[in-house]
Write a protein that holds these residues in place. Structure first.
Motif, PDB file in Angstrom:
ATOM      1  N   THR A 116       0.829  -1.210   0.000  1.00  0.00           N
ATOM      2  CA  THR A 116       0.000   0.000   0.000  1.00  0.00           C
ATOM      3  C   THR A 116       0.863   1.260   0.000  1.00  0.00           C
ATOM      4  OG1 THR A 116      -0.225  -0.149   2.393  1.00  0.00           O
ATOM      5  CG2 THR A 116      -2.030  -1.018   1.087  1.00  0.00           C
ATOM      6  N   LEU A 120       0.426   3.989  -2.775  1.00  0.00           N
ATOM      7  CA  LEU A 120       0.061   5.367  -2.436  1.00  0.00           C
ATOM      8  C   LEU A 120       1.032   6.363  -3.069  1.00  0.00           C
ATOM      9  CD1 LEU A 120      -1.048   5.235   1.294  1.00  0.00           C
ATOM     10  CD2 LEU A 120      -2.471   5.606  -0.706  1.00  0.00           C
ATOM     11  N   PRO A 124      -2.383   9.323  -8.252  1.00  0.00           N
ATOM     12  CA  PRO A 124      -2.409  10.730  -8.669  1.00  0.00           C
ATOM     13  C   PRO A 124      -2.919  11.617  -7.544  1.00  0.00           C
ATOM     14  CG  PRO A 124      -3.518   9.350 -10.289  1.00  0.00           C
ATOM     15  CD  PRO A 124      -3.214   8.476  -9.117  1.00  0.00           C
ATOM     16  N   ILE A 127      -6.625  12.202  -6.800  1.00  0.00           N
ATOM     17  CA  ILE A 127      -7.394  11.145  -6.126  1.00  0.00           C
ATOM     18  C   ILE A 127      -7.399  11.394  -4.607  1.00  0.00           C
ATOM     19  CG2 ILE A 127      -7.537   8.655  -5.709  1.00  0.00           C
ATOM     20  CD1 ILE A 127      -8.203   9.206  -8.519  1.00  0.00           C
ATOM     21  N   LEU A 130     -10.107  13.737  -3.956  1.00  0.00           N
ATOM     22  CA  LEU A 130     -11.432  13.116  -3.901  1.00  0.00           C
ATOM     23  C   LEU A 130     -11.628  12.388  -2.571  1.00  0.00           C
ATOM     24  CD1 LEU A 130     -11.827  11.714  -7.527  1.00  0.00           C
ATOM     25  CD2 LEU A 130     -12.894  13.725  -6.544  1.00  0.00           C
ATOM     26  N   LEU A 131     -10.579  11.705  -2.106  1.00  0.00           N
ATOM     27  CA  LEU A 131     -10.643  11.046  -0.801  1.00  0.00           C
ATOM     28  C   LEU A 131     -10.986  12.070   0.283  1.00  0.00           C
ATOM     29  CD1 LEU A 131      -9.869   8.900   1.430  1.00  0.00           C
ATOM     30  CD2 LEU A 131      -7.550   9.739   1.193  1.00  0.00           C
TER      31      LEU A 131
ATOM     32  N   THR B  52      -5.459   3.564   1.710  1.00  0.00           N
ATOM     33  CA  THR B  52      -5.778   2.865   0.463  1.00  0.00           C
ATOM     34  C   THR B  52      -7.211   2.358   0.481  1.00  0.00           C
ATOM     35  OG1 THR B  52      -3.484   2.162   0.397  1.00  0.00           O
ATOM     36  CG2 THR B  52      -4.998   1.050  -1.087  1.00  0.00           C
ATOM     37  N   THR B  54      -9.675   3.461   2.270  1.00  0.00           N
ATOM     38  CA  THR B  54     -10.627   4.578   2.248  1.00  0.00           C
ATOM     39  C   THR B  54     -10.754   5.172   0.851  1.00  0.00           C
ATOM     40  OG1 THR B  54      -9.672   5.072   4.393  1.00  0.00           O
ATOM     41  CG2 THR B  54     -11.353   6.570   3.586  1.00  0.00           C
ATOM     42  N   ILE B  55      -9.644   5.268   0.135  1.00  0.00           N
ATOM     43  CA  ILE B  55      -9.717   5.781  -1.238  1.00  0.00           C
ATOM     44  C   ILE B  55     -10.682   4.926  -2.051  1.00  0.00           C
ATOM     45  CG2 ILE B  55      -8.438   5.943  -3.420  1.00  0.00           C
ATOM     46  CD1 ILE B  55      -6.044   6.930  -1.851  1.00  0.00           C
ATOM     47  N   VAL B  58     -14.389   5.362  -0.705  1.00  0.00           N
ATOM     48  CA  VAL B  58     -15.021   6.637  -1.056  1.00  0.00           C
ATOM     49  C   VAL B  58     -15.365   6.665  -2.544  1.00  0.00           C
ATOM     50  CG1 VAL B  58     -14.578   9.106  -1.340  1.00  0.00           C
ATOM     51  CG2 VAL B  58     -14.032   7.998   0.817  1.00  0.00           C
ATOM     52  N   LEU B  59     -14.397   6.263  -3.379  1.00  0.00           N
ATOM     53  CA  LEU B  59     -14.650   6.287  -4.821  1.00  0.00           C
ATOM     54  C   LEU B  59     -15.803   5.362  -5.182  1.00  0.00           C
ATOM     55  CD1 LEU B  59     -11.040   6.340  -6.344  1.00  0.00           C
ATOM     56  CD2 LEU B  59     -12.667   8.217  -6.181  1.00  0.00           C
ATOM     57  N   ILE B 290     -17.773  13.261 -10.586  1.00  0.00           N
ATOM     58  CA  ILE B 290     -16.317  13.384 -10.462  1.00  0.00           C
ATOM     59  C   ILE B 290     -15.726  12.160  -9.760  1.00  0.00           C
ATOM     60  CG2 ILE B 290     -16.291  15.908 -10.567  1.00  0.00           C
ATOM     61  CD1 ILE B 290     -15.839  16.030  -7.626  1.00  0.00           C
ATOM     62  N   PHE B 291     -16.532  11.511  -8.913  1.00  0.00           N
ATOM     63  CA  PHE B 291     -16.026  10.299  -8.269  1.00  0.00           C
ATOM     64  C   PHE B 291     -16.006   9.135  -9.259  1.00  0.00           C
ATOM     65  CE2 PHE B 291     -17.082  12.918  -4.709  1.00  0.00           C
ATOM     66  CZ  PHE B 291     -16.088  12.634  -3.797  1.00  0.00           C
ATOM     67  N   GLY B 294     -13.076   9.776 -11.271  1.00  0.00           N
ATOM     68  CA  GLY B 294     -11.915   9.468 -10.439  1.00  0.00           C
ATOM     69  C   GLY B 294     -11.690   7.977 -10.316  1.00  0.00           C
ATOM     70  N   LEU B 297      -9.919   6.739 -13.332  1.00  0.00           N
ATOM     71  CA  LEU B 297      -8.520   7.161 -13.239  1.00  0.00           C
ATOM     72  C   LEU B 297      -7.758   6.284 -12.248  1.00  0.00           C
ATOM     73  CD1 LEU B 297      -6.480   9.370 -14.049  1.00  0.00           C
ATOM     74  CD2 LEU B 297      -7.252  10.664 -12.074  1.00  0.00           C
ATOM     75  N   ALA B 298      -8.376   6.039 -11.083  1.00  0.00           N
ATOM     76  CA  ALA B 298      -7.707   5.244 -10.052  1.00  0.00           C
ATOM     77  C   ALA B 298      -7.462   3.823 -10.539  1.00  0.00           C
ATOM     78  CB  ALA B 298      -8.530   5.239  -8.766  1.00  0.00           C
TER      79      ALA B 298
END
Lengths: 307, 319
Positions: A116, A120, A124, A127, A130-131, B52, B54-55, B58-59, B290-291, B294, B297-298
């Motif tokens: 991770t 991380l 980008p 991102i 957005l988080l 990680t 949480t990203i 959320v997305l 936008i999510f 995103g 993209l992610a």
């Protein structure tokens, strides 16, 4: 290649030497493009922006009139956000690095943490924005504030701090640790009395690089609602009344230097280009200075290591 | 100094019968403290896992709301992206095309220049030049991206307009070139690492056969370092795809399904910036879009990062 068709050795050598010389030129050209870009970039910024930089520019709020606009709220915002980022990000990053380097055994959990961290580092930056928008701004309800910006950049720079701190700690020879253990020191005593003090220059390098990256970040802060037009300062952290310290500034709206520059670049018309360039000069000056210090520290470290 | 005296006294106390209990208690307390510290450090290390997770969470959670309104087939086949218009279309293709074109131009700049420069630094240059160039490249990589955006808009595009007079002020070529120069230090540094990891004996063998440096570099060192060099490219692609400010400033804001770099077009990242600059209510479809963008993209960058990571690991393990 058969023996009959082989060219005369001298001709072959000459040809290969020409190819080699051509490649050297090509290599130097590629490097020159890199260096030339850096020079051109800085030259263009200076050319457009240097005349705008004065005391008034540093001490004025943004304005609709390009000539009166300044970056006061931007540099104050950047400073306060760096403070939050440093206070939150550095201890976490250094602690995580110590754990991974000194304590962690090879388990699936350690493997997961390592993967991770690597991941991380490559996510980008937008991102992260957005988080932060989803988690800090809405779920935790912290608003579009300095605190959120600082936390976001702390997360963003965490991998940099972790990776450089680990490298610094790893460079301390294992004999130092064994000597401390042999004298009855505990693991934590060994770390705080020996390993960390000896690797402090390396850790510092990582911290400087991390903050230099954070100070130039724009995208994640746009996402969490940084404003390009802020004509006030956050509440002062020091007050005249007891308890003399105030943390109201943490929840204040903010702008930062790169956002201010972005705001000026993306305005239609030529008026604000000079302002954008002036902000750019200061921004590039700051990041290059910080990186320069980090490079110098690393260079000195390499020369001084004597074990 | 004082610590070692304390430690010595402790040792003496252990030997005395009446001090034995106290010493044992102190040892237990010390062990407990060590455990607490270890636990605290472990939690700090867990932050990266938490971030990680949480990203992704959320997305995904915001995107699920989005895909309740927008069918996946529309998302991947519709050729218009106009979520904020009266007649909304939600096709990711135009944004994807913008992202791929700007990244593609960037890679066309960064890969040839970066590879040649890396070969030069690793195989040809004097150690003095290398010692100077590495920090300079590091500085090039440290310049804030918003400044590169300014550079693309104010310097590069006007210069290109001298060549193509009808090039619009916003286009994908200028920002693409700037992205290429931005990721060049990264590509150089990673591929040079890979080439320097190739053992000297392979080069010496090649020289002994009468090969020149260029022949050795091209036929021995580069093939031996291939997985590391390709990893550098892959990680470079991931950076180019995620690059935001340069394209947000200089490539234009209108989604435009085109493969022509001379036209303006918004990328995924530029769209996110554009929406975030406005004031969209939390929970609206625009906010959710936008999510969703995103998430695309992610997924792309995660895939490239993991691929690059494993390729780098491979080249490390070969020798």
């Amino acid at each position: 290649m058969s023996a009959q068709s082989a060219p005369h050795p001298h001709a072959s050598i000459a040809r290969r030497k020409i190819a080699e010389a051509l490649f050297k030129v090509l290599g130097l050209c590629s490097l020159a493009i890199a260096v030339g870009t850096l020079a051109l970039l800085f030259g263009a910024l200076l050319f457009e922006g240097i005349t705008r930089i004065d005391w008034q520019f540093l001490m004025s709020y943004p304005s609709r009139h390009a000539a009166q606009a300044g970056i006061l709220s931007a540099w104050v915002g950047s400073t306060l956000i760096m403070l939050v980022t440093a206070v939150v990000g550095i201890p976490l990053g250094v602690a995580a690095a110590i754990y991974l380097e000194e304590y962690a055994r090879k388990t699936w959990m350690t493997e997961l943490i390592e993967v991770t961290v690597t991941n991380l580092a490559g996510v980008p930056s937008i991102i992260y924005g957005l988080l932060a928008l989803g988690l800090f701004v809405y779920i935790m309800g912290l608003g579009e504030s300095i605190l959120v910006a600082g936390l976001t950049l702390a997360l963003l720079t965490l991998p940099v701090v972790i990776v450089t701190t680990r490298e610094a700690i790893r460079a301390i020879p294992v004999e130092i640790r064994e000597a401390a253990y042999a004298l009855g020191a505990t693991k934590w005593q060994t770390l705080t009395h020996h390993v960390l003090p000896y690797s402090v220059a390396g850790i510092l390098t990582g911290i400087i690089l991390a903050l230099s990256r954070a100070i130039g970040e724009t995208a994640p802060l746009v996402t969490i609602g940084a404003l390009t037009f802020i004509a006030f300062l956050p509440p002062a952290p020091v007050t005249t009344h007891p308890p003399y310290l105030s943390f109201d500034w943490l929840l204040s709206p903010f702008t930062v230097m790169p956002i201010q520059m972005f705001g000026w670049v993306s305005r239609p018309g030529e008026d604000f280009i000079g302002n954008a360039a002036a902000a750019g000069v200061l921004l590039v000056g700051m990041t290059l200075t910080m990186n320069g210090v980090a490079i110098y520290l690393r260079y000195r470290m390499r020369k001084q290591v004597s074990w | 100094m004082s610590k070692s005296i304390v430690a010595g006294q402790e040792a003496i106390r252990i030997m005395k019968p009446d001090g034995r209990v106290e010493a044992a208690a102190r040892r237990r307390a010390r062990q407990r403290r060590e455990q607490v510290i270890k636990g605290g450090l472990f939690f700090a290390a867990l932050i990266s896992v938490a971030a990680t997770v949480t990203i992704i969470a959320v997305l995904l959670s915001e995107s699920i709301g989005f895909f309740r309104t927008v069918p996946l087939t529309d998302f991947f086949t519709d050729t218009l992206w106009t979520p904020l218009f009266a007649d909304p279309h939600y096709g990711i293709l135009p944004l994807l095309a913008g992202t791929l074109v700007t990244s593609g131009v960037g890679l066309l700049v960064a890969i040839p220049l970066g590879t040649v420069a890396a070969i030069y630094l690793s195989e040809f240059s004097s150690s003095r030049l290398r010692e100077v160039m590495k920090p300079v490249l590091e500085l090039l990589g440290a310049v804030p991206t918003v400044v590169y955006g300014y550079f693309a808009l104010v310097v590069v595009t006007p210069s290109l307009q001298l060549l193509w007079p009808d090039l619009p002020g916003f286009n994908m070529l200028g920002p693409g070139i700037v992205i290429g120069i931005m990721i060049m230090p990264f590509v150089i540094s990673l591929s040079e690492d890979a080439m320097r990891a190739v053992p000297m004996v392979l080069r010496e063998g090649s020289y002994a056969m009468g090969a020149t440096r260029l022949q050795t570099a091209w036929r021995v060192v580069v093939p031996a370092a291939t997985s590391g060099i390709v990893a550098a490219y892959v990680l470079g692609i991931s950076r180019a795809v995620g690059e935001t400010m340069v394209v947000a400033i200089a490539a234009g804001q209108n989604p435009n399904l085109t493969w022509n770099p001379l036209e303006p077009a918004a990328t995924i990242t530029a769209y996110i910036v554009q929406v975030a600059l406005g004031d969209l209510p939390h929970g609206s479809i625009g906010y959710q879009s936008i999510f969703a963008a995103g998430l695309v993209l992610a997924v792309m960058t995660f895939a490239f990062n993991i691929l690059g990571h494993f390729m780098r690991k491979r080249f490390r393990e070969v020798y």
